[in-house]
Design a protein around this motif. Structure first.
Motif, short mmCIF file in Angstrom:
data_model
loop_
_atom_site.label_atom_id
_atom_site.label_comp_id
_atom_site.label_asym_id
_atom_site.label_seq_id
_atom_site.Cartn_x
_atom_site.Cartn_y
_atom_site.Cartn_z
N PHE A 119 0.85 -1.18 0.00
CA PHE A 119 0.00 0.00 0.00
C PHE A 119 0.88 1.24 0.00
CE2 PHE A 119 -2.74 -3.21 1.78
CZ PHE A 119 -4.04 -2.86 1.42
N ASP A 120 0.38 2.31 -0.61
CA ASP A 120 1.05 3.60 -0.41
C ASP A 120 0.15 4.49 0.43
OD1 ASP A 120 -0.57 5.53 -1.93
OD2 ASP A 120 0.27 4.66 -3.75
N PHE A 121 0.72 5.53 1.00
CA PHE A 121 0.00 6.46 1.86
C PHE A 121 0.05 7.84 1.21
CE2 PHE A 121 0.08 9.41 5.61
CZ PHE A 121 -1.25 9.24 5.98
N LYS A 122 -1.11 8.31 0.74
CA LYS A 122 -1.19 9.60 0.06
C LYS A 122 -0.17 9.68 -1.08
CE LYS A 122 -3.06 12.08 4.04
NZ LYS A 122 -2.94 13.25 4.95
N SER A 123 -0.11 8.61 -1.88
CA SER A 123 0.77 8.51 -3.05
C SER A 123 2.25 8.56 -2.69
CB SER A 123 0.45 9.61 -4.08
OG SER A 123 -0.87 9.47 -4.54
N GLY A 124 2.60 8.10 -1.51
CA GLY A 124 3.99 8.08 -1.11
C GLY A 124 4.23 7.09 0.01
N ARG A 125 5.32 7.26 0.70
CA ARG A 125 5.73 6.33 1.76
C ARG A 125 4.93 6.58 3.03
NH1 ARG A 125 12.05 5.82 2.90
NH2 ARG A 125 11.85 5.55 0.63
N SER A 126 4.48 5.51 3.63
CA SER A 126 3.75 5.61 4.89
C SER A 126 4.72 5.88 6.04
CB SER A 126 2.95 4.34 5.15
OG SER A 126 3.80 3.20 5.15
N TYR A 127 4.19 6.26 7.17
CA TYR A 127 5.02 6.55 8.34
C TYR A 127 4.24 6.22 9.59
CZ TYR A 127 2.16 10.77 8.20
OH TYR A 127 1.10 11.64 8.14
N GLY A 128 4.92 6.13 10.71
CA GLY A 128 4.28 5.90 11.99
C GLY A 128 3.40 4.67 12.00
#
Length: 229
Positions: A119-128
């Protein structure tokens, strides 16, 4: 490795495997409802992948936007339409991938491609908390490789993902390559990886560091990696 599987059988095996992960996909999405997590990225390689002299699997970091549905068949169809970059704008990632295919003696658009992060997060790398949720699916890569049996794996994940790779492939060795630092390029040695498995920077960074040509020359210099070898 054993001989490559028949294309239809391999895609069917991937579909069965992905269907077995539906609950895990739902957990990731439901846990963060409304957080703009796109995916999962699910492979459905073209027939061309299975006919190459050195079937190549590219492993990236995460997508830069993708479909937002949990339906396995729909995501695999989206992958097919995407055509490993055939329908996407020119970018360093896909430009260098095309050069890697050619360097290995393969046809253009013949590789298979997946990401460590499904999965991506908001078209980028996820965090936390999002990164922790997404990383629970990292182990899927082991089964994907087992099904597709690539002759070559190129990890465009860079050193930032090494901890996750070590969890995915316990005991993996990072073997140095003459003329390169292990951060720039190294060989990954593990029983669940093919004889040719390399980790290097993301293509954007390879290009910015002026290492693109050296990397392609390195691939060109490899003894031909045959399927089933």
């Amino acid at each position: 490795m054993d001989q490559l599987p028949e294309p239809y059988a391999a895609r069917a095996a991937l579909q069965r495997f992905y269907q077995s992960k539906q609950e895990a996909f739902s957990w990731v999405k439901d846990r963060h409802e409304g957080s703009e997590m796109a995916g999962p990225l699910l492979m459905s390689p073209s027939n061309d992948y299975f006919w190459q002299p050195a079937p190549l699997l590219i492993i990236g970091q995460e997508t830069n936007g993708w479909e937002y549905v949990l339906d396995v068949a729909a995501q695999m169809q989206h992958y097919e339409v995407f055509g490993v970059g055939r329908t996407y704008r020119s970018s360093p990632f896909w430009n260098i991938t095309r050069k890697a295919e050619k360097a290995l003696g393969n046809a253009a658009y013949s590789c298979a491609w997946t990401n460590l992060s499904k999965f991506d997060f908001k078209s980028g790398r996820s965090y936390g908390q999002y990164a922790k949720a997404v990383s629970t699916l990292d182990g899927m890569l082991v089964e994907e490789i087992s099904i597709l049996r690539p002759a070559v794996c190129l990890f465009f994940t860079g050193p930032a993902f090494d901890q996750r790779l070590r969890r995915t492939f316990p005991g993996v060795a990072y073997a140095p390559i003459p003329g390169w630092s292990t951060r720039q390029l190294c060989e990954l040695v593990h029983p669940q990886l093919p004889a040719y498995a390399f980790r290097t920077y993301h293509p954007n960074f390879l290009r910015r560091r002026g290492l693109e040509r050296r990397f392609i020359d390195f691939l060109t210099s490899l003894p031909r990696a045959q399927a089933g070898g």
